[in-house]
Design a protein around this motif. Structure first.
Motif, mmCIF file in Angstrom:
data_model
loop_
_atom_site.group_PDB
_atom_site.id
_atom_site.type_symbol
_atom_site.label_atom_id
_atom_site.label_comp_id
_atom_site.label_asym_id
_atom_site.label_seq_id
_atom_site.Cartn_x
_atom_site.Cartn_y
_atom_site.Cartn_z
ATOM 1 N N GLU A 100 0.837 -1.200 0.000
ATOM 2 C CA GLU A 100 0.000 0.000 0.000
ATOM 3 C C GLU A 100 0.867 1.243 0.000
ATOM 4 O O GLU A 100 1.857 1.328 0.739
ATOM 5 N N ARG A 127 -4.171 7.154 -2.558
ATOM 6 C CA ARG A 127 -3.847 5.849 -1.971
ATOM 7 C C ARG A 127 -4.001 4.780 -3.034
ATOM 8 O O ARG A 127 -4.987 4.736 -3.753
ATOM 9 N N SER A 128 -3.003 3.920 -3.132
ATOM 10 C CA SER A 128 -3.063 2.800 -4.069
ATOM 11 C C SER A 128 -2.593 1.543 -3.354
ATOM 12 O O SER A 128 -1.823 1.606 -2.394
ATOM 13 N N GLY A 169 -5.993 -1.431 -6.493
ATOM 14 C CA GLY A 169 -6.928 -0.368 -6.168
ATOM 15 C C GLY A 169 -6.277 0.995 -6.192
ATOM 16 O O GLY A 169 -5.075 1.142 -5.909
ATOM 17 N N GLU A 173 -7.372 5.098 -5.002
ATOM 18 C CA GLU A 173 -8.347 6.000 -4.383
ATOM 19 C C GLU A 173 -7.787 7.409 -4.375
ATOM 20 O O GLU A 173 -6.661 7.636 -3.930
ATOM 21 N N ASN A 177 -8.680 11.439 -3.268
ATOM 22 C CA ASN A 177 -9.497 12.429 -2.564
ATOM 23 C C ASN A 177 -9.012 13.816 -2.967
ATOM 24 O O ASN A 177 -7.855 14.170 -2.702
ATOM 25 N N LYS A 232 -14.256 12.260 -4.094
ATOM 26 C CA LYS A 232 -13.552 11.008 -3.824
ATOM 27 C C LYS A 232 -13.883 10.001 -4.909
ATOM 28 O O LYS A 232 -15.051 9.802 -5.243
ATOM 29 N N ASN A 233 -12.852 9.385 -5.480
ATOM 30 C CA ASN A 233 -13.063 8.349 -6.485
ATOM 31 C C ASN A 233 -12.199 7.141 -6.143
ATOM 32 O O ASN A 233 -11.014 7.266 -5.859
ATOM 33 N N SER A 234 -12.828 5.967 -6.143
ATOM 34 C CA SER A 234 -12.133 4.721 -5.809
ATOM 35 C C SER A 234 -12.442 3.686 -6.880
ATOM 36 O O SER A 234 -13.604 3.432 -7.186
ATOM 37 N N GLN A 293 -11.317 -0.334 -8.350
ATOM 38 C CA GLN A 293 -10.651 -1.597 -8.068
ATOM 39 C C GLN A 293 -10.678 -2.466 -9.328
ATOM 40 O O GLN A 293 -11.715 -2.602 -9.969
ATOM 41 N N ASN A 322 -16.136 0.675 -9.498
ATOM 42 C CA ASN A 322 -15.774 2.073 -9.280
ATOM 43 C C ASN A 322 -16.859 2.785 -8.466
ATOM 44 O O ASN A 322 -18.048 2.571 -8.685
ATOM 45 N N GLU A 323 -16.420 3.597 -7.527
ATOM 46 C CA GLU A 323 -17.336 4.422 -6.728
ATOM 47 C C GLU A 323 -16.849 5.871 -6.759
ATOM 48 O O GLU A 323 -15.698 6.154 -6.432
#
Length: 200
Positions: free
Chosen positions: A11, A21-22, A47, A49, A51, A61-63, A65, A88-89
């Protein structure tokens, strides 16, 4: 009988005005509790993410996977399956005041693979609403509501549990409500209510 699990995770986190964050997650599990044979479960996930703060009141915020999972069984070929796809969110986080904020989100994903000898191809999209209210040093109220519609192109009635983040074929409505109240600095009461309405 044998039961084992190996997990490795790398991470990387960057903190600044914007947060990044990946991660790379690899898991392998062996389930030999069934005397007829073993199940081997392998999964890989990447993943990312992000912010991004647009103002003191709004954050984006986009995440996303990307994941792959494979299950092989010597007990029965019906247990064999593989899943590959993405989820994706996207969330818009809005702070209305010091005590009230909420998130508006969009969800989407796609997974394909094989289960019980049949190929499947699935897609899903949905909406997410998450609100939080903080009482003046005495507790908090949080409620999350999600609506997701999932379809399978080959008209299969069900999907593997790993596909589409666990959402089944059809329309799913879920809610999670949590109320926490602090009686003093060391004692609090928590009330939680979860609801699920889907084809399962």
């Amino acid at each position: 009988s044998t039961l084992s699990r190996m997990n490795s995770r790398l991470e990387m986190i960057y903190y600044g005005k914007n947060r990044l964050r990946s991660w790379i997650d690899n898991q392998q599990a062996l389930n030999g509790l069934d005397p007829r044979g073993n199940d081997v479960d392998q999964s890989n996930q990447f993943g990312l993410e992000i912010n991004q703060t647009l103002s003191t009141l709004i954050t984006v915020k986009n995440s996303i996977q990307l994941r792959k999972k494979q299950v092989e069984s010597t007990v029965s070929t019906l247990r064999n399956r593989n899943v590959e796809g993405w989820w994706n969110e996207f969330q818009l986080q809005i702070k209305l005041s010091e005590s009230l904020d909420f998130d508006l989100g969009l969800m989407a994903g796609s997974d394909s693979g094989k289960q019980q000898g049949n190929s499947f191809s699935s897609q899903a999209y949905g909406l997410l609403l998450n609100g939080r209210f903080f009482f003046n040093k005495t507790g908090r109220f949080q409620s999350q509501i999600s609506w997701v519609n999932a379809v399978e192109k080959n008209k299969l009635a069900y999907l593997p549990p790993e596909a589409l983040n666990g959402f089944p074929v059809g329309t799913s409505f879920r809610s999670n409500t949590r109320l926490q109240y602090f009686l003093n600095r060391s004692v609090s009461m928590i009330f939680t209510l979860n609801t699920i309405d889907d084809s399962r």
